[in-house]
Design a protein around this motif. Structure first.
Motif, mmCIF file in Angstrom:
data_model
loop_
_atom_site.group_PDB
_atom_site.id
_atom_site.type_symbol
_atom_site.label_atom_id
_atom_site.label_comp_id
_atom_site.label_asym_id
_atom_site.label_seq_id
_atom_site.Cartn_x
_atom_site.Cartn_y
_atom_site.Cartn_z
ATOM 1 N N ARG A 1 11.893 -5.924 -7.816
ATOM 2 C CA ARG A 1 12.586 -5.008 -6.904
ATOM 3 C C ARG A 1 13.631 -5.772 -6.096
ATOM 4 N N SER B 1 8.149 4.265 -5.832
ATOM 5 C CA SER B 1 6.811 4.112 -5.244
ATOM 6 C C SER B 1 6.811 3.077 -4.110
ATOM 7 N N TYR C 1 1.388 -4.796 -12.214
ATOM 8 C CA TYR C 1 0.553 -3.605 -12.412
ATOM 9 C C TYR C 1 -0.236 -3.814 -13.703
ATOM 10 N N ARG D 1 13.052 12.271 -13.940
ATOM 11 C CA ARG D 1 11.877 12.367 -13.064
ATOM 12 C C ARG D 1 12.102 13.372 -11.944
ATOM 13 N N LYS E 1 11.209 -2.935 -14.873
ATOM 14 C CA LYS E 1 9.879 -3.329 -15.333
ATOM 15 C C LYS E 1 9.990 -4.149 -16.623
#
Ligand code: UDP
Length: 254
Positions: free
Chosen positions: A94, A100, A121, A219, A177
C-alpha cells in the motif's frame, strides 16, 4: 479454449496442463468477482487485456532481475507459465490509503501513507483471507524466514519499479497484491513471482483526476469498467489503435 487437461479453475483464470513438463497454460477469463464471490459479473474483454498487461509487466520485471513464472504469451487469452507451488499468502503493498485499509484505520481514501506498508493475508476463501503476520507464516510453515526475506525484498523492488513505471504514464499505483511460488529446478528451489499483475489486483488512479482505472469500478458499480482496463493498456502502449478488437488481427499476423 484449449482442449488440454484442466488443473485448476479460479475466479478470473483457469490453469491447464502445459505442453511440456513443468509448464502450465494460464487462461484469462472475463469473469469478475468481488467481496469473496458475493458479487459476480463479467467485464467484456478483461481476459484479453489482463493477459497482455500481465505479460508486459512481468516481462519488464524480469528485465530488472525479478524471477517470474511467465514464459510467453500463447494467444489472446493464454500464456505459458512455469509450474510453481504457490505460497498460500497474498502480499499486499500500500502506497496510498484505500479499500479495506481505509475502513480499518478510518483514514480517508487517497491519503498518502508515510511510507509503503506491506501486509500479508492467508489465501483461504473459507476463512475470507484473514490478515496475518510473519509469525503465522513461519509458525505454520507457509514460508521459511529466508523465503519471507526474499519475498519482502522482491516486493519492495517491484513496488519501486512499478510505481515509477505507472507514474510516467500519469497513473498512481495506490496498492496491489502479489503472489509468489516455489520453482523446483533439479535440486534447486527458487522463489518466483507468480499469478498476474493487472487492474484486477492493483488500484490504479489517474494522477490528475484520481479517476479509478481498475477493478474498483466493478466492485463499486461505477460505469465505464471495460474502458478503465483499456485505458491502462493504452497508456502502457499495448492497445492496438482500433481498440481490443484489433488484437485478433494482430494475433493472426504475428
Ligand atoms: N486484492 C486482490 N485480491 C484480494 C484482495 C485484495 O487482488 O483477494 C488487491 C486489491 O485489488 C487492491 C489491494 O489488493 O489492489 C488491496 O485490497 P484491499 O485489502 O483494500 O481489499 P478490498 O478493499 O479490495 O476488499
Amino acid at each position: 479454449m484449449s482442449r488440454r487437461r484442466k488443473i485448476y479453475e479460479g475466479k478470473a483464470k483457469v490453469l491447464f496442463e502445459g505442453p511440456e513438463p513443468g509448464t502450465l497454460v494460464q487462461y484469462f477469463k472475463d469473469d469478475a468477482t468481488a467481496f469473496n464471490n458475493k458479487k459476480q459479473g463479467t467485464i467484456t474483454g478483461k481476459g484479453v487485456l489482463n493477459n497482455r498487461i500481465s505479460e508486459f509487466l512481468m516481462a519488464k520485471l524480469s528485465e530488472i532481475g525479478i524471477p517470474t513464472h511467465f514464459v510467453r504469451r500463447l494467444n489472446m487469452r493464454e500464456q505459458l507459465i512455469k509450474k510453481v507451488d504457490i505460497i498460500p499468502i497474498e502480499i499486499v503493498v500500500r502506497n496510498v490509503a484505500a479499500g479495506s485499509f481505509s475502513d480499518r484505520f478510518g483514514i480517508s481514501e487517497g491519503s498518502p501513507l508515510p511510507r509503503s506498508i506491506i501486509e500479508y493475508y492467508y489465501k483461504s476463501d473459507e476463512l475470507n483471507d484473514p490478515m496475518i503476520i510473519e509469525e503465522h507464516i513461519t509458525a505454520f510453515g507457509w514460508a521459511t524466514p529466508q523465503e519471507l526475506d526474499e519475498i519482502l525484498s522482491m516486493t519492495l523492488r517491484i513496488n519501486d519499479f512499478l510505481s515509477g513505471l505507472f507514474l510516467a504514464l500519469g497513473i498512481k499505483l495506490v496498492d496491489f497484491k502479489l503472489e509468489f511460488g516455489r520453482l523446483y529446478e533439479g535440486d534447486d528451489v527458487r522463489i518466483v513471482l507468480a499469478d498476474e499483475i493487472s487492474p484486477d489486483n492493483c488500484r490504479l488512479w489517474d494522477i490528475k483526476t484520481n479517476e479509478k482505472l481498475d477493478k474498483d469500478r466493478f466492485r463499486r458499480d461505477l460505469d465505464r469498467v471495460e474502458e478503465a482496463y483499456q485505458e491502462v493498456a493504452r497508456r502502457l502502449g499495448i492497445l492496438p489503435e482500433g481498440g481490443p478488437r484489433d488484437f485478433t488481427r494482430l494475433d493472426t499476423v504475428q
